[in-house]
Each structure stands twice: as structure tokens, then as C-alpha cells.
Design a protein around this motif. Structure first.
Motif, mmCIF file in Angstrom:
data_model
loop_
_atom_site.group_PDB
_atom_site.id
_atom_site.type_symbol
_atom_site.label_atom_id
_atom_site.label_comp_id
_atom_site.label_asym_id
_atom_site.label_seq_id
_atom_site.Cartn_x
_atom_site.Cartn_y
_atom_site.Cartn_z
ATOM 1 N N ILE A 149 0.842 -1.207 0.000
ATOM 2 C CA ILE A 149 0.000 0.000 0.000
ATOM 3 C C ILE A 149 0.873 1.251 0.000
ATOM 4 C CG2 ILE A 149 -1.636 1.359 1.367
ATOM 5 C CD1 ILE A 149 -2.835 -1.371 2.271
ATOM 6 N N GLU A 150 1.867 1.285 0.862
ATOM 7 C CA GLU A 150 2.711 2.467 0.973
ATOM 8 C C GLU A 150 3.541 2.716 -0.278
ATOM 9 O OE1 GLU A 150 4.895 1.902 4.577
ATOM 10 O OE2 GLU A 150 3.240 2.607 5.831
ATOM 11 N N SER A 165 2.659 1.783 -3.418
ATOM 12 C CA SER A 165 1.865 1.795 -4.650
ATOM 13 C C SER A 165 1.735 3.230 -5.157
ATOM 14 C CB SER A 165 0.482 1.207 -4.412
ATOM 15 O OG SER A 165 -0.262 2.047 -3.560
ATOM 16 N N LYS A 166 1.505 3.355 -6.445
ATOM 17 C CA LYS A 166 1.316 4.665 -7.051
ATOM 18 C C LYS A 166 -0.140 4.774 -7.490
ATOM 19 C CE LYS A 166 5.975 5.195 -8.819
ATOM 20 N NZ LYS A 166 6.787 5.449 -10.010
ATOM 21 N N ILE A 167 -0.734 5.908 -7.224
ATOM 22 C CA ILE A 167 -2.117 6.126 -7.642
ATOM 23 C C ILE A 167 -2.171 6.220 -9.162
ATOM 24 C CG2 ILE A 167 -4.056 7.727 -7.555
ATOM 25 C CD1 ILE A 167 -3.215 8.412 -4.705
ATOM 26 N N PHE A 168 -1.226 6.940 -9.733
ATOM 27 C CA PHE A 168 -1.147 7.094 -11.185
ATOM 28 C C PHE A 168 0.185 6.473 -11.623
ATOM 29 C CE2 PHE A 168 -3.600 10.673 -9.522
ATOM 30 C CZ PHE A 168 -4.822 10.431 -10.137
ATOM 31 N N PRO A 169 0.221 5.188 -11.962
ATOM 32 C CA PRO A 169 1.468 4.498 -12.240
ATOM 33 C C PRO A 169 2.282 5.071 -13.398
ATOM 34 C CG PRO A 169 -0.416 3.016 -12.494
ATOM 35 C CD PRO A 169 -0.938 4.341 -12.079
ATOM 36 N N GLU A 209 2.841 8.191 -13.956
ATOM 37 C CA GLU A 209 3.490 9.435 -13.546
ATOM 38 C C GLU A 209 4.592 9.159 -12.535
ATOM 39 O OE1 GLU A 209 0.626 12.204 -12.111
ATOM 40 O OE2 GLU A 209 -0.670 11.989 -13.836
#
Length: 83
Positions: A73-74, A76-80, A82
């Protein structure tokens, strides 16, 4: 909408319809708010706690942290796409 008591007596049906349609209707007495006219709604019965007591079991490790999940979770990228 604010109306005086006399007007409310003579136009109660119209005021009731407005209240049912969502209009706030306040009946005033001597120029001061006295009553609020609102649609009738059935009362919801209060829920009682403890209805499933003794019927639900939790795993002994329920409160233990899962390091793998936290890291996933920590990091991870919301917009992979970018950086």
C-alpha cells in the motif's frame, strides 16, 4: 417560507403540499417562529446491540500487522504512469 397563523389556517392544504415537496414551512405567531410544518415519516425502531453475541469468531491473528500488505500500500502509485 414563513407564514402567519391566520394565513396558515386558511391555506393549510397548500402549505402541507409544499412541505411534502421539501419546502420548509414555518408558521409564525406574533411575528416569531412558532411551528415547523413537515411531512410525516414512520419512526425507525431502535436497533438493539448484542444480537449476534457469541456467534461471531475472529482469527487469533486479527490485530497483527501484515508487513507485506502495508509495504504494498505504501509503495503503490495512484497514477502508475506518472513519476
Amino acid at each position: 417560507m414563513k407564514v402567519n397563523m391566520h394565513e396558515a389556517k386558511s391555506t393549510l392544504s397548500r402549505l402541507a403540499e409544499l412541505a411534502c415537496q421539501g419546502e420548509e414551512v414555518v408558521i409564525c405567531k406574533a411575528g416569531k417562529p412558532y411551528l415547523r410544518l413537515e411531512p410525516y415519516r414512520e419512526r425507525v425502531e431502535e436497533r438493539k446491540l448484542g444480537g449476534l453475541e457469541g456467534q461471531i469468531r475472529m482469527s487469533p491473528d486479527f490485530d497483527e500487522e501484515d508487513e507485506e500488505l502495508i509495504e504494498a500500500i505504501e509503495n503503490s502509485k495512484i497514477f502508475p504512469d506518472e513519476d
